[in-house]
Every structure is written in C-alpha cells, then in structure tokens.
Design a protein around this motif. Structure first.
Motif, PDB file in Angstrom:
ATOM      1  N   ILE A  66     -41.180  -4.104 -31.683  1.00  0.00           N
ATOM      2  CA  ILE A  66     -39.926  -3.362 -31.797  1.00  0.00           C
ATOM      3  C   ILE A  66     -39.181  -3.845 -33.031  1.00  0.00           C
ATOM      4  O   ILE A  66     -38.937  -5.046 -33.200  1.00  0.00           O
ATOM      5  N   ASP A  70     -36.152   1.479 -34.294  1.00  0.00           N
ATOM      6  CA  ASP A  70     -36.415   1.622 -32.865  1.00  0.00           C
ATOM      7  C   ASP A  70     -35.100   1.464 -32.091  1.00  0.00           C
ATOM      8  O   ASP A  70     -34.168   0.807 -32.557  1.00  0.00           O
ATOM      9  N   ALA A  94     -33.688  -3.271 -34.935  1.00  0.00           N
ATOM     10  CA  ALA A  94     -33.568  -2.165 -33.986  1.00  0.00           C
ATOM     11  C   ALA A  94     -32.112  -1.724 -33.848  1.00  0.00           C
ATOM     12  O   ALA A  94     -31.191  -2.353 -34.371  1.00  0.00           O
TER      13      ALA A  94
END
Length: 548
Positions: A66, A70, A94
């Motif tokens: 991740i 994301d 992220a």
C-alpha cells in the motif's frame, strides 16, 4: 525586457520543500521528544513514541503493497490509533479516509467502493457495522482489515480483521525513511460529505491545504506551545478540522475521548488542565445544561471553538458563566472544516450579551491563510453591496479549498464555477466586511454538526407504498440545532401512521437521518408541480409539526 529574477535562480531541494503537516510531527518529536503527545485512559505517549509508531504504521502499510495513491479507510472514534492514522497513513504515500462512525452499512459500503480502499482499520465498537459494509461491497478487490483494541471499550469485541492494529504497527520499521510528497498538491485525505444528493461526494484534501489550515487554526486561536486539546470534535469530521496536525505543530497534548458526554468532558478538563476544545453547538449546549456539580473545580481558562448553527445569546452567556472563551467559526467539508472566523473585538466586551450574540453569530471573515471569503451574486459573479441586506451566495477561494470531488468532474466544475468555491449558503455582507448567513442551502439539514441530505431522506420516504409525495425540511431543535421534518402526501385511500413512517426510515437510514417529526397533508406546489419547501419550513418552525 526579460525578468532578471527568473534567470539562473532554480528551485531545488535546497530552497524548496512541499508543504505538508507531516513535518509538524517530525519537528515536535525532535524538539520535544519526551513531552506527552497523547493521553488516553492510563496511556501517556510522548511525541518521540508517536513519531516512531507513525513511521512503523507507514512502513507496515508499504510492506503490504500500500503506497502512493492508495486509500486507507479508518472506522475509529477519538482514540490514539486515529491520531496516528493522520500521520502514518499519509507517510506511506497513501490517502487517509476517515469514515463517519454514525453511518449505516450501506453508506459505508459505497464509500469503501468509491474510494477503492485497500485497507480499513476498525475499532471494536464498529466491527459489526463494518463487517456488514464489507459484505455489501460491489468491488471484488481484497481489503486488508485491521482490528484495533481499546481497554476503555466496554462492549463485546468482535474480530473481523486478519490481525490487530498493535501487531500490525509492531511489524513496521520505527526508523522508516518516509518521503515528503512529490507535490504538495498530492492528496492527503478523503472525506465524504452528503452534499445535496443522496450519494456522498468524496472531498479530496491536499497536503498544502492541510498544512496551511493547521497553521491558520493556531493563528485564529492564538494557540500557544503545548496546548492541551480535548477531542470533543470527531476526528472523522473534516479530519477534526485539521486539529490533529495543529496540535502536532504546537507539540500539544491530544486528550482522547471515546464518547462525548458532559461528565467525561468536565472530568478531562479538570484532570488534564485542558486549554482548548472544539465542537458542534450540541456539545456546548450539553455542557451548559450539565448539573452544577459536574462543573466545579475548573479554575483555568478554557477556549472553545464552535461551528454549525450560530451561537445564541444563551450559549454565549452560558459559556461565559463557565469561564470559557468562545470563538465562532464557519466552514464546510470542502474547505477543510472552518475557513472563516468571527473575529471578536475588544469593544464588544462592553456590550450586553444580546448585542454580543448578534455580532458573534456572524460567519465573519476569512482565515489568515485562506485567500478570501465573499458574498457574491451567483449569476453575475460580482460581490454584493456591503449593506447587510443584499443577499448572495457565500464563496471561498484560496489554498484552504479542496482539490475537488473524487471521480466527479461535473460536480467539481460546478463547485468552482467562476474561480470561486460555491458553498450554496445564502448570506449578506455587513459594512465591516463580516459575512452573515441568512438561509441554508435548501436541501441540507445540519443536525448535531452532521449534514443530512433531504433528498436522501425523501428517496426513502418515496419507497413506502402509501406515499404519493414527500418533502423533508429542517425543523428547529433545542438540542440538535435542526432535525429532519417529513411532510407526506398519501396516495388515495392509503393509511399509515407517523410511527410506521419512522420505522420504515429506520430500516434504510442511519439513526440521525430519520425524521423526528412527520406531518400528513397535501403539499403546497407551484403551478408546475414543484413542492414549495419555503412554505413547509414555516410549518416546521411552528407547533404544528409534532415530534414522533
């Protein structure tokens, strides 16, 4: 002639860095490593410990694939993992998506799908609803589910994830070399707002705006170093108005609060010498109405920030009697929470409480680092006269404004038409440059600080087989500020009770969206058949609209 200052003066790593609130955590950990950053029950976590855990969280996310672009969703109350999420998740590259813990499974499933969440961190209190939401998702891509644990949670614990939050954090590297965003325009968080339609819109914040609003909070409040901030405002709401980042910038103390109630608030203020807190009017009203014995023993100055409905004279007087200093702010999800403030003047102190309330009820002027707030004619895009009478729409422009709505270019374009963000709120501009709302956007009901789309509620009402026509407007409420009031025109020969209508709504809506009053009868309409909501608002404000 060429611009001599544009020649041979390059932008490099030596003279430019992207603005990001993540740097506030790094600095506080360096300068004040042993000062307390987070208080929760018996927990006392320092700034150096918090920085290490946030780096571990970022590292663990990257180890699970991740990273940049994301989405990581969180379903958390105001607990230490929620504070850490505001740093650790964007440190991984992220985007943090804080989910409203009051929503139902259907709404949560939509957000998880729309935001394409790769992971979700869940508090045990919300495990059941999140389990249902995950099962209702339309997308087939896997979601990493992480369970938090909290000794202060007294309910039944249901594990729905593959591992616990502490184990997940422990798997990460405390010296993880996180990177600044490539561009301060990069997304840092995603916040859903119901807006004016049933489907929520995903509001995207950038690092620059988050950094600047966090600093603006300090400037508007004259917030000192090491302020003690009590979390009476949900961190899921506009990222807690950017205060997780503000507190880090001041190396303050985050006093966490799982559940907001007057006793817990006053106990925390006494125990930790809380200096600052924010909240919707309902929070302050509950504090004022609390039994006198709960309020005893607070001898230091506490600053309160309120947004939502304008503070009435009774609230201002009540907070003054508590010895609290009240600041009124205004904003929306699309502008990072508050981006305007009713700046008080010393001359106001000599006025009676009614006049102070009138002045302090205004939405005020722009935040320091927001470029401008104005009241504009939405057709001509010209400012209205500063006469306190001519109506227009409140509009903002500047750095403390969202990137736009996720996957919704049409709504984004409409929101930014003419180079301003359109709030939809109708207002006037006073001669001193202060904005004052005169009417809310017609479809939005603000209840306890939460936006409720009347269209969403109407859609549910129309699903009932007895309903011919339905309209929902705001009904004034002494506790919540506003609550939904449903006006229903039944089909010929149909019979249904108000209690049955409410039960129908409860089956399809989160509890705070369910109408608190139901009125039956023919709905007033224009010659073209459009329901005249302004007529219904008059009834909702009268005793004819009886709560169910």
């Amino acid at each position: 002639m060429p611009n001599i200052y544009a020649q041979d003066l390059p932008k490099t790593d030596a003279n430019f860095a992207a603005l990001t609130p993540l740097l506030y955590l790094e600095r506080s950990a360096l300068v004040y490593p042993d000062r307390v950053a987070i208080v929760h029950g018996a927990l006392r976590q320092t700034w150096s410990q918090t920085y290490a855990r946030c780096r571990q969280l970022a590292s663990a996310l990257q180890q699970h694939g991740i990273g940049k672009g994301d989405t990581v969703a969180v379903m958390l109350p105001n607990t230490p993992p929620m504070v850490e999420a505001h740093f650790g998740i964007p440190m991984s590259g992220a985007v943090l998506n804080t989910l409203n813990t009051r929503l139902d499974a259907e709404a949560l499933a939509f957000m998880l799908d729309h935001g394409e969440a790769k992971a979700v961190i869940v508090d045990p209190e919300f495990a059941a609803v999140m389990s249902r939401a995950l099962a209702m998702r339309q997308s087939t891509h896997p979601v990493l589910v992480i369970d938090t644990e909290d000794a202060l949670y007294a309910g039944t614990v249901q594990r729905i994830g593959s591992q616990t939050y502490d184990d997940f954090v422990a798997s990460g590297d405390a010296s993880f070399a996180w990177q600044l965003p490539d561009d301060e325009w990069d997304a840092i968080s995603l916040n859903y707002t119901s807006g004016t339609t049933g489907n929520p819109k995903g509001v995207v914040y950038h690092h620059r705006g988050a950094a600047l609003n966090a600093i603006s909070n300090i400037l508007e409040w004259d917030m000192p170093k090491h302020a003690v901030y009590l979390w009476t405002l949900p961190m899921f709401h506009c990222n807690g108005w950017c205060f997780p980042w503000t507190v880090a910038a001041r190396a303050g103390v985050n006093v966490c609060l799982r559940r907001v109630d007057p006793k817990a608030i006053f106990d925390a203020i006494r125990a930790h010498k809380v200096t600052h807190h924010c909240g919707a009017p309902i929070v302050l009203s509950a504090m004022i109405a609390a039994p006198a014995e709960l309020k005893q023993g607070i001898t230091h100055q506490v600053k309160s920030m309120v947004a939502g409905a304008a503070p009435p004279a009774a609230m201002i007087e009540g907070m003054e009697q508590l010895g609290f200093d009240l600041t009124h702010v205004y904003g929306l999800t699309e502008i990072y929470g508050p981006a305007a403030v009713c700046v008080k003047h010393e001359a106001w102190d000599a006025l009676d409480v009614g006049e102070r309330a009138r002045l302090n009820a205004r939405q005020g002027v722009n935040y320091h680092l927001q470029r401008n707030v104005s009241v504009m004619d939405a057709l001509t895009m010209q400012p209205v006269p500063f006469d306190g009478e001519t109506m227009g729409e409140i509009m903002f422009r500047g750095n403390i404004t969202m990137k736009g709505y996720l996957k919704n270019p049409k709504a984004t374009q409409e929101a930014f038409a003419g180079g301003w963000f359109h709030t939809g709120d109708l207002a006037v501009m006073y001669p001193d440059g202060y904005v004052k709302i005169k009417d809310r956007s017609k479809d939005i009901i603000i209840s306890g600080g939460e936006n409720i789309s009347s269209i969403e509620v109407e859609d549910v009402l129309y699903r009932h087989p007895a309903v011919m026509a339905a309209a929902v407007v705001a009904k004034p409420d002494p506790k919540w500020g506003e609550t939904p009031c449903a006006f229903i025109e039944l089909k010929a020969g149909a019979q249904v009770t108000a209690e049955e209508i409410v039960a129908h709504c409860k089956a399809h809506l989160a509890g705070f969206k369910v109408p608190k009053a139901v009125v039956f009868g023919e709905l007033p309409k224009t010659s073209t058949g459009k329901i005249q909501k302004y007529e219904l608002r008059k009834v909702a404000g009268s005793s004819d609209a009886i709560d169910v």
